[in-house]
Design an enzyme around this catalytic site. Structure first.
Site, PDB file in Angstrom:
ATOM      1  N   HIS A 136       1.012 -96.871 -13.840  1.00 17.42           N
ATOM      2  CA  HIS A 136       2.074 -95.872 -14.209  1.00 17.42           C
ATOM      3  C   HIS A 136       3.030 -96.989 -14.093  1.00 17.42           C
ATOM      4  O   HIS A 136       2.907 -98.499 -12.808  1.00 17.42           O
ATOM      5  CB  HIS A 136       2.177 -95.094 -12.964  1.00 17.42           C
ATOM      6  CG  HIS A 136       2.287 -95.269 -11.395  1.00 17.42           C
ATOM      7  ND1 HIS A 136       1.452 -95.218 -10.944  1.00 17.42           N
ATOM      8  CD2 HIS A 136       3.687 -95.145 -10.726  1.00 17.42           C
ATOM      9  CE1 HIS A 136       1.451 -95.776  -9.819  1.00 17.42           C
ATOM     10  NE2 HIS A 136       2.816 -95.443  -9.313  1.00 17.42           N
ATOM     11  N   HIS A 176       6.174-102.609 -12.830  1.00 21.01           N
ATOM     12  CA  HIS A 176       5.055-103.003 -12.422  1.00 21.01           C
ATOM     13  C   HIS A 176       3.708-102.010 -12.308  1.00 21.01           C
ATOM     14  O   HIS A 176       4.022-100.990 -12.183  1.00 21.01           O
ATOM     15  CB  HIS A 176       4.289-104.148 -11.432  1.00 21.01           C
ATOM     16  CG  HIS A 176       5.225-103.585  -9.617  1.00 21.01           C
ATOM     17  ND1 HIS A 176       6.437-103.402  -9.906  1.00 21.01           N
ATOM     18  CD2 HIS A 176       4.450-102.729  -9.304  1.00 21.01           C
ATOM     19  CE1 HIS A 176       6.414-102.089  -8.294  1.00 21.01           C
ATOM     20  NE2 HIS A 176       4.908-102.254  -8.221  1.00 21.01           N
TER      21      HIS A 176
END
Lengths: 173, 173
Positions: B116, B34
């Site tokens: 990220h 995620h």
């Protein structure tokens, strides 16, 4: 891609189920504790997925939040040695299940619908007997309120990611 | 209860991230791959949760689906030895992040926002050097389309369950 539809009970119930799953269920890390409404089915076409999402919104909108009750630990033995929290099969659950087996949905009913939260599976015969013997003695009295279900897809490692949530009465089509 | 907000990339990207996470990320089993939009924050009041859900619907409705690009593996070292797929910080992501740090949302920004997907963390110093050395050489060219984010809550075992999904342009308030 493989999709499935499930209800997650509230956090307290998930935490209790996980206290057993951690030791006895090899699927512990793949998905949170859940009631399966529709077993894995294949959808590879974006338009078909879109259609099913619209259907699921309709179904969610027709459904009012409801209470579920769990009063015992049960088992699918001798078919499989799965042990589960038995969810009383009220009409709201059965209707959701049936709606997801008709109309635009692929029919993939393999067994009769027995609403449940799995807490142990794939145990050896001896382990199964021990674990079921002790879990069966537990005094379980859980009431929980359900107000949504989730459409998930399966990753290559076997785990499930949520695609979309459907909240009862709140999904204008 | 602890809540968090994240974007799951498409299945192919999750599968690729998991091929690294499986070996190098102890959080592998706790949550699918995620992009965190909002780190864990506490909400104990049902009315407050309801308010935040309404805000998230508004935010989702103001947002159009957008593309993200991932062109390299990067690291937070020396702060932590986390290794991640660096998501290019386009304005759509930054705006989502900022909206979730203002208004009714608790401010819980600890670091600057660096979008990220974590693929390795909590490695020993030597492991980190080896793994980053080899991942850094990889030629990564990923484009992905994002059309939703998810509100999750954390169970006692550290894993995350999705509470609700918010699809861009499709969440009438």
């Amino acid at each position: 891609m493989k999709y499935g539809i499930a209800i997650f009970p509230t956090k307290a119930v998930q935490d209790e189920a996980n206290s057993y799953r951690k030791r006895y269920d090899p699927h512990y890390a793949l998905i949170p504790p859940h009631i399966t409404l529709k077993e894995a089915f294949q959808v590879d076409d974006d338009d078909q997925l879109e259609e099913l999402v619209t259907e699921l919104k309709r179904i969610a909108n027709e459904t009012k939040p409801f209470k579920i009750n769990i009063n015992k630990v049960s088992t699918f033995a001798p078919v499989t040695n799965t042990i589960y929290l038995k969810v009383e099969p009220i009409k709201e659950l059965i209707e959701l299940y049936e709606k997801m087996q008709s109309g635009k949905f692929p029919k993939n009913q393999e067994y009769a619908f027995v609403p449940h939260i799995t807490i142990a599976q794939k145990l050896s015969h001896d382990e199964y007997s021990d674990v079921f013997g002790s879990l069966q003695m537990k005094n379980i009295q859980i009431e929980d309120e359900i107000d949504r279900f989730q459409l998930m897809y399966q990753l290559d490692n076997g785990s499930w990611t949520v695609h979309d949530s459907f909240v009862f009465g709140k999904e204008p089509v």
